[in-house]
Design a protein around this motif. Structure first.
Motif, PDB file in Angstrom:
ATOM      1  N   ALA A   1       6.435  -6.702  -1.680  1.00  0.00           N
ATOM      2  CA  ALA A   1       7.113  -7.083  -0.448  1.00  0.00           C
ATOM      3  C   ALA A   1       8.623  -7.112  -0.682  1.00  0.00           C
ATOM      4  O   ALA A   1       9.089  -7.587  -1.722  1.00  0.00           O
ATOM      5  CB  ALA A   1       6.623  -8.435   0.029  1.00  0.00           C
ATOM      6  N   GLY A   2       9.352  -6.579   0.289  1.00  0.00           N
ATOM      7  CA  GLY A   2      10.798  -6.470   0.173  1.00  0.00           C
ATOM      8  C   GLY A   2      11.268  -5.158  -0.423  1.00  0.00           C
ATOM      9  O   GLY A   2      12.463  -4.849  -0.393  1.00  0.00           O
ATOM     10  N   GLY A   3      10.346  -4.386  -0.950  1.00  0.00           N
ATOM     11  CA  GLY A   3      10.689  -3.117  -1.571  1.00  0.00           C
ATOM     12  C   GLY A   3      10.800  -1.990  -0.567  1.00  0.00           C
ATOM     13  O   GLY A   3      10.724  -2.188   0.644  1.00  0.00           O
ATOM     14  N   SER A   4      10.973  -0.775  -1.110  1.00  0.00           N
ATOM     15  CA  SER A   4      11.185   0.416  -0.275  1.00  0.00           C
ATOM     16  C   SER A   4      10.299   1.562  -0.735  1.00  0.00           C
ATOM     17  O   SER A   4       9.936   1.654  -1.911  1.00  0.00           O
ATOM     18  CB  SER A   4      12.646   0.864  -0.349  1.00  0.00           C
ATOM     19  OG  SER A   4      13.516  -0.131   0.136  1.00  0.00           O
ATOM     20  N   LEU A   5       9.978   2.428   0.210  1.00  0.00           N
ATOM     21  CA  LEU A   5       9.289   3.685  -0.068  1.00  0.00           C
ATOM     22  C   LEU A   5       9.832   4.737   0.881  1.00  0.00           C
ATOM     23  O   LEU A   5      10.285   4.411   1.987  1.00  0.00           O
ATOM     24  CB  LEU A   5       7.776   3.561   0.150  1.00  0.00           C
ATOM     25  CG  LEU A   5       6.926   2.915  -0.937  1.00  0.00           C
ATOM     26  CD1 LEU A   5       5.480   2.801  -0.446  1.00  0.00           C
ATOM     27  CD2 LEU A   5       6.980   3.700  -2.230  1.00  0.00           C
ATOM     28  N   ARG A   6       9.756   5.992   0.454  1.00  0.00           N
ATOM     29  CA  ARG A   6      10.159   7.102   1.316  1.00  0.00           C
ATOM     30  C   ARG A   6       9.008   8.078   1.411  1.00  0.00           C
ATOM     31  O   ARG A   6       8.583   8.650   0.406  1.00  0.00           O
ATOM     32  CB  ARG A   6      11.384   7.808   0.754  1.00  0.00           C
ATOM     33  CG  ARG A   6      11.981   8.844   1.718  1.00  0.00           C
ATOM     34  CD  ARG A   6      13.020   9.673   1.025  1.00  0.00           C
ATOM     35  NE  ARG A   6      13.846  10.418   1.976  1.00  0.00           N
ATOM     36  CZ  ARG A   6      14.438  11.573   1.691  1.00  0.00           C
ATOM     37  NH1 ARG A   6      14.293  12.096   0.474  1.00  0.00           N
ATOM     38  NH2 ARG A   6      15.198  12.178   2.580  1.00  0.00           N
ATOM     39  N   LEU A   7       8.514   8.264   2.623  1.00  0.00           N
ATOM     40  CA  LEU A   7       7.446   9.208   2.878  1.00  0.00           C
ATOM     41  C   LEU A   7       8.027  10.547   3.320  1.00  0.00           C
ATOM     42  O   LEU A   7       9.070  10.590   3.976  1.00  0.00           O
ATOM     43  CB  LEU A   7       6.507   8.684   3.963  1.00  0.00           C
ATOM     44  CG  LEU A   7       5.908   7.303   3.746  1.00  0.00           C
ATOM     45  CD1 LEU A   7       4.951   6.974   4.899  1.00  0.00           C
ATOM     46  CD2 LEU A   7       5.205   7.207   2.419  1.00  0.00           C
TER      47      LEU A   7
END
Length: 124
Positions: free
Chosen positions: A14-20
């Motif tokens: 939680a609080g993190g990032s991802l790029r699809l």
């Protein structure tokens, strides 16, 4: 028939990032916009964001506004979804979709082609 292939899913805190990413095998003159939808376990598939292949306007679901950003690389027939400040409730399979309809459609029935989906899991 166009093929859509998503990538970039995974497990994040939680609080993190991802790029699809979503790559379309081809694009025709009748293809107008791409979108991201998501489906959590036991829930219906819901609209996340959409962007036309040209122009600067975008549309987001209220639940992701200010945290997610949809963008595109038209030259590579690719659409992206940058997801920041992720929450456990963002956990879902994320699908990209293609439509020939204008006006920022947000219903599944308005999209003609779909990818196979990529899993995003946000741990608390």
């Amino acid at each position: 028939q166009v093929q859509l292939v998503e990538s970039g899913g995974g497990l994040v805190q939680a609080g993190g990032s991802l790029r699809l990413s979503c790559a379309a095998s081809k694009r025709t003159s009748s293809d107008y916009a791409m979108a991201w939808f998501r489906q959590a376990p036991g829930k219906e598939r819901e609209f996340v964001a959409t962007i036309p292949w040209s122009g600067s306007l975008t549309k987001y679901a209220d639940s992701v506004k200010g945290r997610f950003t949809i963008s595109r690389d038209s030259a590579k027939n690719t659409v992206f979804l940058q997801m920041n400040s992720l929450k456990p409730e963002d956990t879902a399979v994320y699908y990209c979709a293609l439509t020939g309809r204008r006006g920022f459609p947000s219903r599944q029935s308005e999209y003609d082609s779909w990818g196979q989906g990529t899993q995003v899991t946000v741990s608390s």
